[in-house]
Scaffold this motif. Structure first.
Motif, PDB file in Angstrom:
ATOM      1  N   PRO A 208       0.795  -1.219   0.000  1.00 40.59           N
ATOM      2  CA  PRO A 208       0.000   0.000   0.000  1.00 40.59           C
ATOM      3  C   PRO A 208       0.836   1.282   0.000  1.00 40.59           C
ATOM      4  O   PRO A 208       0.422   2.287  -0.593  1.00 40.59           O
ATOM      5  N   LEU A 209       2.000   1.273   0.632  1.00 40.98           N
ATOM      6  CA  LEU A 209       2.857   2.450   0.611  1.00 40.98           C
ATOM      7  C   LEU A 209       3.719   2.523  -0.640  1.00 40.98           C
ATOM      8  O   LEU A 209       4.397   3.533  -0.868  1.00 40.98           O
ATOM      9  N   GLY A 210       3.731   1.456  -1.445  1.00 43.20           N
ATOM     10  CA  GLY A 210       4.361   1.503  -2.755  1.00 43.20           C
ATOM     11  C   GLY A 210       5.868   1.518  -2.776  1.00 43.20           C
ATOM     12  O   GLY A 210       6.467   1.912  -3.791  1.00 43.20           O
ATOM     13  N   ARG A 211       6.514   1.056  -1.718  1.00 40.51           N
ATOM     14  CA  ARG A 211       7.979   1.079  -1.686  1.00 40.51           C
ATOM     15  C   ARG A 211       8.482   0.093  -0.637  1.00 40.51           C
ATOM     16  O   ARG A 211       7.722  -0.374   0.215  1.00 40.51           O
ATOM     17  N   ALA A 212       9.780  -0.176  -0.688  1.00 36.52           N
ATOM     18  CA  ALA A 212      10.432  -0.957   0.360  1.00 36.52           C
ATOM     19  C   ALA A 212      10.701  -0.062   1.566  1.00 36.52           C
ATOM     20  O   ALA A 212      10.755   1.170   1.459  1.00 36.52           O
ATOM     21  N   ALA A 213      10.877  -0.691   2.730  1.00 32.91           N
ATOM     22  CA  ALA A 213      11.211   0.056   3.941  1.00 32.91           C
ATOM     23  C   ALA A 213      12.687   0.414   3.956  1.00 32.91           C
ATOM     24  O   ALA A 213      13.525  -0.274   3.357  1.00 32.91           O
ATOM     25  N   GLN A 214      13.019   1.486   4.660  1.00 28.51           N
ATOM     26  CA  GLN A 214      14.396   1.808   4.988  1.00 28.51           C
ATOM     27  C   GLN A 214      14.758   1.113   6.302  1.00 28.51           C
ATOM     28  O   GLN A 214      13.910   0.998   7.197  1.00 28.51           O
ATOM     29  N   PRO A 215      15.995   0.649   6.452  1.00 30.82           N
ATOM     30  CA  PRO A 215      16.380   0.022   7.721  1.00 30.82           C
ATOM     31  C   PRO A 215      16.088   0.885   8.936  1.00 30.82           C
ATOM     32  O   PRO A 215      15.701   0.373   9.991  1.00 30.82           O
ATOM     33  N   SER A 216      16.234   2.194   8.805  1.00 33.60           N
ATOM     34  CA  SER A 216      15.976   3.092   9.935  1.00 33.60           C
ATOM     35  C   SER A 216      14.520   3.055  10.378  1.00 33.60           C
ATOM     36  O   SER A 216      14.214   3.293  11.558  1.00 33.60           O
ATOM     37  N   GLU A 217      13.611   2.734   9.448  1.00 30.60           N
ATOM     38  CA  GLU A 217      12.191   2.671   9.803  1.00 30.60           C
ATOM     39  C   GLU A 217      11.893   1.429  10.640  1.00 30.60           C
ATOM     40  O   GLU A 217      10.997   1.461  11.496  1.00 30.60           O
ATOM     41  N   ILE A 218      12.613   0.354  10.405  1.00 30.62           N
ATOM     42  CA  ILE A 218      12.471  -0.824  11.255  1.00 30.62           C
ATOM     43  C   ILE A 218      13.150  -0.567  12.596  1.00 30.62           C
ATOM     44  O   ILE A 218      12.623  -0.920  13.659  1.00 30.62           O
ATOM     45  N   ALA A 219      14.309   0.072  12.550  1.00 25.80           N
ATOM     46  CA  ALA A 219      15.068   0.355  13.772  1.00 25.80           C
ATOM     47  C   ALA A 219      14.275   1.211  14.750  1.00 25.80           C
ATOM     48  O   ALA A 219      14.347   1.010  15.970  1.00 25.80           O
ATOM     49  N   SER A 220      13.503   2.154  14.239  1.00 22.99           N
ATOM     50  CA  SER A 220      12.740   3.025  15.133  1.00 22.99           C
ATOM     51  C   SER A 220      11.680   2.248  15.899  1.00 22.99           C
ATOM     52  O   SER A 220      11.394   2.549  17.070  1.00 22.99           O
ATOM     53  N   VAL A 221      11.105   1.228  15.272  1.00 21.61           N
ATOM     54  CA  VAL A 221      10.112   0.399  15.954  1.00 21.61           C
ATOM     55  C   VAL A 221      10.790  -0.512  16.976  1.00 21.61           C
ATOM     56  O   VAL A 221      10.276  -0.717  18.083  1.00 21.61           O
ATOM     57  N   ILE A 222      11.951  -1.043  16.624  1.00 21.60           N
ATOM     58  CA  ILE A 222      12.715  -1.848  17.581  1.00 21.60           C
ATOM     59  C   ILE A 222      13.051  -1.007  18.806  1.00 21.60           C
ATOM     60  O   ILE A 222      12.914  -1.466  19.950  1.00 21.60           O
TER      61      ILE A 222
END
Length: 254
Positions: A208-222
């Motif tokens: 739905p967001l039309g792109r891959a995630a950036q590692p920093s976006e996963i890191a912020s949730v961690i």
């Protein structure tokens, strides 16, 4: 967590989500040990962070239980305790099941499941002492199936359910256990998709967001799940997937 100074171990810390997580935690005031098998990658991450005494670097194969014990000892000796553990190291193995040999199966199960068992089982005494927190990096592939990727699905499914079981076992002892479940993220491990134009178009059509995630976006949730702000979050496998898991799987007719 009761410690004034928080410290964490991040496996697979030489690149991708692990490196981004180390950077985020240090920015948030944590003391961090990054762990990896490849010296060059660890040195690159160390240079990018430039955190001085806030960073400990240990070359370690997390499938080697004795090496893991030594790595945890190194962290505790340097920082005085352990309040967070991020299990990010992993491998990807796929292909038609009748073409996956036993060695490949063992590689993905050892790299993605046994490694998590090693770190958690050896780190738990320190985490109990600190009312600490564990975050496992699972995958949306651990929440549902993929075509042609069943070994990886099996390993990440194990991580997801291991997370739930440990949340029950350890929650009453002061240790929270959660997992993130990313979809496609711009990391070296995902290059076989990221560099394949037709595959990327299919991903974008499903995302739905039309792109891959950036590692920093996963890191912020961690970082959130490790933090005191998530103090009542336990046993969650949190999709960080751009909305892929919001779909019931039917085609887009719009």
């Amino acid at each position: 967590m009761t410690d004034t100074v928080k410290s964490a171990i991040v496996t697979g810390g030489g690149s991708g989500i692990g490196a981004a997580t180390a950077k985020r935690l240090i920015a948030d005031g944590w003391l961090v040990t990054i762990v990896g098998r490849t010296v060059d990658k660890l040195e690159k991450t160390t240079g990018e962070i430039d955190a001085g005494d806030k960073l400990n670097v240990v070359q370690c194969d997390v499938t080697d239980r004795d090496a893991v014990a030594g790595m945890i000892d190194s962290h505790v000796a340097k920082f005085g305790g352990l309040t967070g553990l991020v299990n990010n190291a992993g491998v990807a193995v796929g292909g038609p099941i009748d073409q996956v040999d036993l060695d490949a199966w063992k590689t993905v199960m050892t790299g993605n499941v046994e490694s998590v068992f090693n770190t958690i089982s050896l780190a738990v005494p320190h985490l109990k002492a600190a009312n600490g927190s564990i975050v496992n990096v699972s995958s949306v592939s651990g929440l549902g199936g993929d075509w042609g990727f069943s070994p990886y699905n099996a390993s990440k499914g194990a991580v997801s359910n291991f997370t739930r079981a440990l949340a029950l076992e350890l929650g009453g002892q002061g240790v929270r256990v959660n997992a993130v479940a990313p979809s496609l993220t711009e990391t070296d491990m995902a290059s076989f998709v990221l560099e394949n134009g037709p595959a990327m178009e299919q991903f974008k059509a499903r995302m739905p967001l039309g792109r891959a995630a950036q590692p920093s976006e996963i890191a912020s949730v961690i970082a959130f799940l490790l933090s005191d702000d998530a103090g009542f979050v336990n046993g969650v496998n949190l999709p960080v997937d751009g909305g892929i898991s919001a779909s019931n799987g039917q085609p887009n007719f719009t």
